[in-house]
Design a protein around this motif. Structure first.
Motif, PDB file in Angstrom:
ATOM      1  N   GLU A 121     -12.129  17.129  -2.856  1.00 32.18           N
ATOM      2  CA  GLU A 121     -11.210  16.570  -2.118  1.00 32.18           C
ATOM      3  C   GLU A 121     -11.165  17.061  -0.661  1.00 32.18           C
ATOM      4  O   GLU A 121     -10.815  16.338   0.233  1.00 32.18           O
ATOM      5  CB  GLU A 121      -9.895  16.816  -2.871  1.00 32.18           C
ATOM      6  N   VAL A 140      -2.429  16.625   0.342  1.00 34.93           N
ATOM      7  CA  VAL A 140      -2.297  15.526  -0.613  1.00 34.93           C
ATOM      8  C   VAL A 140      -3.633  14.980  -1.061  1.00 34.93           C
ATOM      9  O   VAL A 140      -4.749  15.068  -0.126  1.00 34.93           O
ATOM     10  CB  VAL A 140      -1.416  14.237   0.132  1.00 34.93           C
ATOM     11  N   HIS A 141      -3.931  14.636  -2.082  1.00 38.32           N
ATOM     12  CA  HIS A 141      -5.198  13.994  -2.626  1.00 38.32           C
ATOM     13  C   HIS A 141      -5.531  12.876  -1.536  1.00 38.32           C
ATOM     14  O   HIS A 141      -4.894  11.869  -1.491  1.00 38.32           O
ATOM     15  CB  HIS A 141      -5.120  13.539  -3.972  1.00 38.32           C
ATOM     16  N   TYR A 144      -5.315   8.777  -1.653  1.00 37.20           N
ATOM     17  CA  TYR A 144      -3.966   7.804  -1.449  1.00 37.20           C
ATOM     18  C   TYR A 144      -4.362   6.761  -0.530  1.00 37.20           C
ATOM     19  O   TYR A 144      -3.716   5.769  -0.792  1.00 37.20           O
ATOM     20  CB  TYR A 144      -2.850   8.744  -0.668  1.00 37.20           C
TER      21      TYR A 144
END
Lengths: 386, 159
Positions: A121, A140-141, A144
């Protein structure tokens, strides 16, 4: 363009597995290469004129990756280069080298040893614009963006979430008939719909899991292929295209695939893509398969989801789409994903697809997408020329 | 444990852990970036560049049009209000675990003919957010703005 035709002389591949701790990445490549040369009936040390690998340094875990590829391919002291792109982009390079007459036999390799990247990631996050985009989503991954693009596609076409879920159901079911595939499953649309949202409207089950694997193609001039094999599969056309890297500037209809397909269809002399028998599209996210089918001209905008849910693209449907199981069923093989799509096309056209064999298949299309957050795709047309 | 024994975890085989040291790099804002970030910091406005020929306003600004390749030097204030073109509710963190509080990301258009700006939404819930929502930028107080994209804290529904 000159009239020399280009054919697939041999293919070699490993299984696609979520982890491969028994070998290192060079040994993974070696296995696929060895099998490809055996399949083609050639000796890489004397018969191959040029070698091409497809890889990106960050996936590999060290820089200037291209310098580390000759020995495990039988390519030491030979013309060799790396394409920082998907395997189909490497195949395009081989196609040009042969089409121009510069070389007679060219090898294309792509692989994934992504299980060794412990911070996947973070690497994806590093591919966002560092000034305008990356600072917004720390922690945040990065997938998205898949949710953003899925919503825009659904809004633009009226496609439903259930229709996207049908892609997962079909591809994971198709994978049962592919011994290479890692992620087969017997699911119903409700199972996918009831699974958790990852990036609404994108659900966790709609994201292709990553896998390791290597694929090698041996490509040759048509006249050489005909003299060495009785089952040549021809590369009739190949196109590629990149659209805007800005997340806010991109189309919702996979324009990169539309343009790449136009280029490939023109070379192949295909006026009506509905005549294609075998279709392997990129499905790193379930909705992408539908978007890509429409961009390839195999369904009208907004129709691919309906056709998918009706089973029109299933094994018993009007046209087989991703009989291999796609990335959802086989696993996402990073830069080897496009070659995995092409591999299925070749096996089907040779009549070597076992329990998933599509009868009387004459023409196949393989399509790749390089993945988030970018918009690069390639399209290759194969045929067995009855 | 040796290579040939049965293993349960991938880390049971002989392996090495490594790092790719990439956390020190300098990214220059450039001509358009300088204009954009200085205007945002000092005046609290969002700038774009306009290509008259193509009828496109680039937000954030670029010094070239990606359609006709013209050089662009006409900067225009696109205002702080826009409309949600697309949005997603990000529920997972980089480690793959659920975020304590989901974050909402959106592509925002500033009138027809602009490219979309990627940013976050705030003061809105997953239940009330929708495509077509009219939103406005919430800026940090001037004293706290440093010329970053995060000088815009988020966009919130108008009214």
């Amino acid at each position: 363009m000159n009239n020399r035709d280009v054919a697939v002389l041999g293919v070699g591949y490993t299984n696609f597995n979520s982890v491969t701790p028994e070998v290192n990445w060079k040994e993974l490549m070696f296995e696929a290469a060895q099998k490809a040369y055996q399949d083609a009936g050639i000796d890489p040390r004397t018969d191959v004129d040029s070698f091409i690998t497809c890889a990106e340094d960050f996936w590999e875990g060290f820089s200037i990756f291209d310098e580390f590829t000759p020995d495990q391919l039988g390519a030491a002291l030979r013309p060799m280069h790396t394409v920082s792109g998907d395997g189909l982009q490497g195949l395009a390079n081989a196609y040009m080298q042969i089409k121009t007459g510069l070389f007679d036999i060219v090898v294309v390799e792509a692989h994934s040893k992504i299980s060794e990247l412990l911070t996947y990631e973070d690497v994806v996050q590093l591919s966002f614009d560092p000034i305008y985009e990356a600072p917004l989503s720390k922690g945040v991954h990065p997938y998205y963006v898949g949710g953003l693009e899925m919503r825009e596609y659904l809004e633009a076409t009226g496609t439903t979430e259930e229709q996207c879920a049908a892609v997962v159901v079909q591809n994971k079911r198709n994978a049962f008939c592919n011994p290479l595939a890692e992620f087969e499953a017997q699911l119903e649309v409700d199972d996918v719909m009831n699974s958790r949202y990852a990036f609404d409207p994108l659900k966790a089950l709609e994201i292709a899991p990553r896998a390791d694997g290597a694929i090698v193609f041996v490509i040759a001039g048509g006249e050489i292929a005909r003299s060495l094999t009785d089952r040549p599969v021809y590369v009739e056309g190949i196109g590629w295209c990149s659209e805007s890297p800005w997340i806010g500037s991109r189309s919702s209809d996979a324009a990169y695939v539309k343009r790449a397909a136009q280029m490939a269809y023109r070379q192949a002399g295909i006026e009506n893509p509905q005549l294609i028998d075998i279709v392997e599209v990129d499905d790193q996210f379930a909705f992408k398969a539908l978007q890509h089918l429409e961009a390839l001209g195999l369904a009208r905008p907004g129709e691919a989801g309906y056709l998918m849910a009706e089973g029109a693209f299933g094994p018993q449907g009007q046209r087989a789409v991703n009989p291999s199981g796609g990335s959802l069923g086989c696993g996402h093989l990073m830069e080897a994903s496009g070659l995995a799509r092409a591999l299925e096309g070749v096996l089907q056209l040779r009549g070597e697809a076992g329990p998933r064999q599509v009868e009387d298949a004459l023409v196949g299309v393989a399509q790749s997408w390089r993945g988030l957050p970018h918009g690069t795709g390639a399209v290759a047309i194969f045929s067995r020329r009855e | 444990m040796t290579f040939s024994e049965k293993f349960q975890k991938t880390t049971d085989v002989k392996h090495w852990l490594g790092d790719m040291e990439v956390d020190h790099f300098l990214y220059t804002a450039g001509i358009a970036g300088e204009a954009f970030f200085v205007a945002l910091r000092d005046k609290g406005v969002i700038l774009g560049t306009r290509c008259e020929l193509c009828g496109i306003t680039y937000v954030p600004p670029r010094i070239y049009c990606e359609h006709c390749f013209a050089e662009l030097n006409e900067y225009t204030d696109v205002g702080l209000r826009g409309r949600v073109r697309s949005f997603t509710i990000a529920r997972l963190g980089k480690d793959g675990n659920e975020l304590k509080k989901p974050e909402i990301f959106a592509v925002i258009d500033f009138g027809s003919g602009t490219t979309g700006l990627l940013h976050k939404l705030g003061e809105v819930t997953p239940e009330t957010v929708k495509v077509g929502l009219d939103v406005e930028a919430v800026l940090k107080p001037k004293s706290q703005r440093g010329g970053h994209i995060t000088d815009i804290e988020y966009f919130r529904p108008v009214g």
